[in-house]
Design an enzyme around this catalytic site. Structure first.
Site, short mmCIF file in Angstrom:
data_model
loop_
_atom_site.label_atom_id
_atom_site.label_comp_id
_atom_site.label_asym_id
_atom_site.label_seq_id
_atom_site.Cartn_x
_atom_site.Cartn_y
_atom_site.Cartn_z
CD GLU A 52 -1.29 -60.69 11.23
OE1 GLU A 52 -1.96 -61.66 11.60
OE2 GLU A 52 -0.39 -60.78 10.38
CD GLU A 199 -5.60 -70.83 20.30
OE1 GLU A 199 -5.61 -71.73 19.45
OE2 GLU A 199 -4.71 -69.98 20.36
CG ASP A 211 -4.14 -68.41 14.19
OD1 ASP A 211 -3.95 -67.53 13.34
OD2 ASP A 211 -3.77 -68.31 15.37
CE1 TYR A 260 -4.67 -61.94 18.36
CE2 TYR A 260 -6.77 -62.22 19.48
CZ TYR A 260 -5.99 -62.33 18.35
OH TYR A 260 -6.55 -62.81 17.20
#
Ligand code: ADP
Ligand code: MG
Length: 420
Positions: A52, A199, A211, A260
């Protein structure tokens, strides 16, 4: 976005789940446009088993494309002269307002106030990037930069904002729809990169490539070991007796995007101070790391370095069928992301604790960007009922919330099929 009433922020409810998203998309198309669609694009969600916040550190991750999908039924609109303007037009059962993108799409440097808002940003962002690549051949009078006008209807079983990447599923579905109609077949990594740019630049989320690569590169029955520097995808077979259980904690957080971006900046700061291009380039913290890094950057670096190592260890454990070892590594990953990377949240911690204590669980961790959303557990397939029976009351007792469990299969990536 506020979901319409009766559709709880997310995947279709138990009754609606009986009707697959593909069927709902076709029905919605007919209801919206009064004729039949000709193509169906299917794009899976993804759950990250381990690795992650490593993607933007050029590191490793191990996602699975899962059988919760977003489907677009569509049809080109330049096949009949009266069908309408040169637009991409998409309706979604999740939002009464359609996404409409004029063709040719806006230039890539269009200032933010002149851009689409809401979920149309994802559609427009992809169209902008496709037009900007110049990859598509110019087709048809109405088309802008090779984009063929089409209309579509979208139905999805992927909960929004839960960390299962409904956004990448949407981006890739739109990208595959557009490239297919233009007669172009870009490499999956190119499509993923294009969707990521959409994005990053059009939605403003500084996400890495995990992703999009997971969504477009899915392989049935396999996890995907992704090297985010070389963009190499190595399939890792999932043991037959192992269930991947996604636990939607029901929690959602605002401001995840800025947190983030903060983590990304902290990791970049750590890499600069340690004089490496990216944290990926370190196999261990140097002995003098504590004097070269501020305490926050030190914790972030420690997590990323350990997390990259865990990806290979989990991939090896799964490949040899050692679910117990894989599960232990997931739990270690959760502790690291909670204590060193500091992106867990109370519901995620509660879900992991309740899962770990339930029968048949090899290991669990939070998954996705963090703070809220989903956890993932590796569970003995023969003990799923006992796992669920123990997990649900334990999680509710800890949080006062109901979790939704998805027992997932690993599926293929974004695909397009002709309907007739
Ligand atoms: P995640 O990718 O974890 O689900 P994001 O915040 O990155 O969360 O993306 C969620 C956004 O993607 C939604 O707010 C919406 O704008 C868009 N989106 C995803 N699925 C759909 C859908 N079925 N219909 C409309 N918009 C969608
Ligand atoms: Mg997303």
């Amino acid at each position: 976005m506020t979901p319409p009433p009766g559709r709880p922020g997310s995947a279709a409810g138990p009754g609606e789940r009986a009707v697959p998203a593909a069927v709902r998309a076709v029905r919605a198309f007919v209801a919206a446009y009064g004729r039949e669609p000709t193509l169906l694009v299917r794009s899976p969600a993804r759950v990250n088993l381990i690795g992650e916040h490593t993607d933007y550190n050029d590191g490793l991750c191990l996602p699975v494309a899962i059988d919760r999908e977003l489907c677009i039924a569509l049809r080109r609109t330049d096949d009949v002269p009266t069908a309408g303007d040169a637009t991409l037009r998409l309706v979604s059962e999740q939002d009464p307002a359609p996404a409409v993108v004029g063709l040719p799409p806006p230039a890539a440097d269009t200032p933010p106030p002149a851009r689409a808002t809401g979920w149309a940003r994802y559609v427009q962002g992809v169209a902008v990037q496709l037009a900007a690549t110049g990859e598509l051949a110019a087709i048809g009078e109405l088309a802008g930069a090779g984009l063929v006008p089409w209309q579509g209807a979208l139905a999805s079983d992927i909960p929004l904002g839960a960390g299962l990447s409904s956004s990448a599923a949407l981006e890739l579905a739109v990208a595959v729809a557009c490239t297919h109609l233009a007669g172009s077949v870009p490499a999956p990594t190119e499509l993923a990169r294009l969707a990521q740019r959409a994005e990053n630049t059009w939605v403003g989320a500084a996400t890495g490539l995990l992703d999009q690569l997971a969504c477009v590169g899915g392989i049935a029955g396999h996890a995907l070991r992704i090297d985010c520097r070389t963009l190499t995808i190595t399939p890792v077979p999932l043991p037959a007796g192992l269930a991947v259980v996604v636990i939607d904690t029901g929690s959602r957080r605002e401001l995840v995007t800025s947190a983030y971006a903060d983590r990304r900046a902290e990791c970049e700061r750590a890499a600069r101070a340690l004089a490496v291009p990216a944290l990926r380039d370190l196999e261990a913290l140097p002995a003098d790391a504590a004097s070269r890094l501020d305490p926050v950057a030190l914790r972030r670096a420690r997590f990323v370095i350990a997390e990259n190592a865990r990806v290979d260890a989990v991939a090896e454990a799964l490949a040899r069928g050692d679910a117990e070892a894989a599960g232990r590594l997931l739990l270690a990953g959760h502790r690291g992301i909670r204590d060193d990377f500091e992106v867990s949240g109370p519901e995620l911690d509660a879900a992991v604790a309740a899962a770990q204590a339930a029968p048949g669980c090899f290991g669990a961790r939070m998954t996705g960007g963090g703070f809220a959303g989903c956890a993932v557990a590796l569970v003995d397939r023969t003990r799923l009922d006992a796992f669920t029976a123990a997990f649900e009351p334990a999680y509710s007792a800890r949080t006062g919330r109901e979790a939704v469990l998805h027992v997932c299969s690993a599926v293929a990536g974004t695909s397009v099929t002709a309907l007739r």
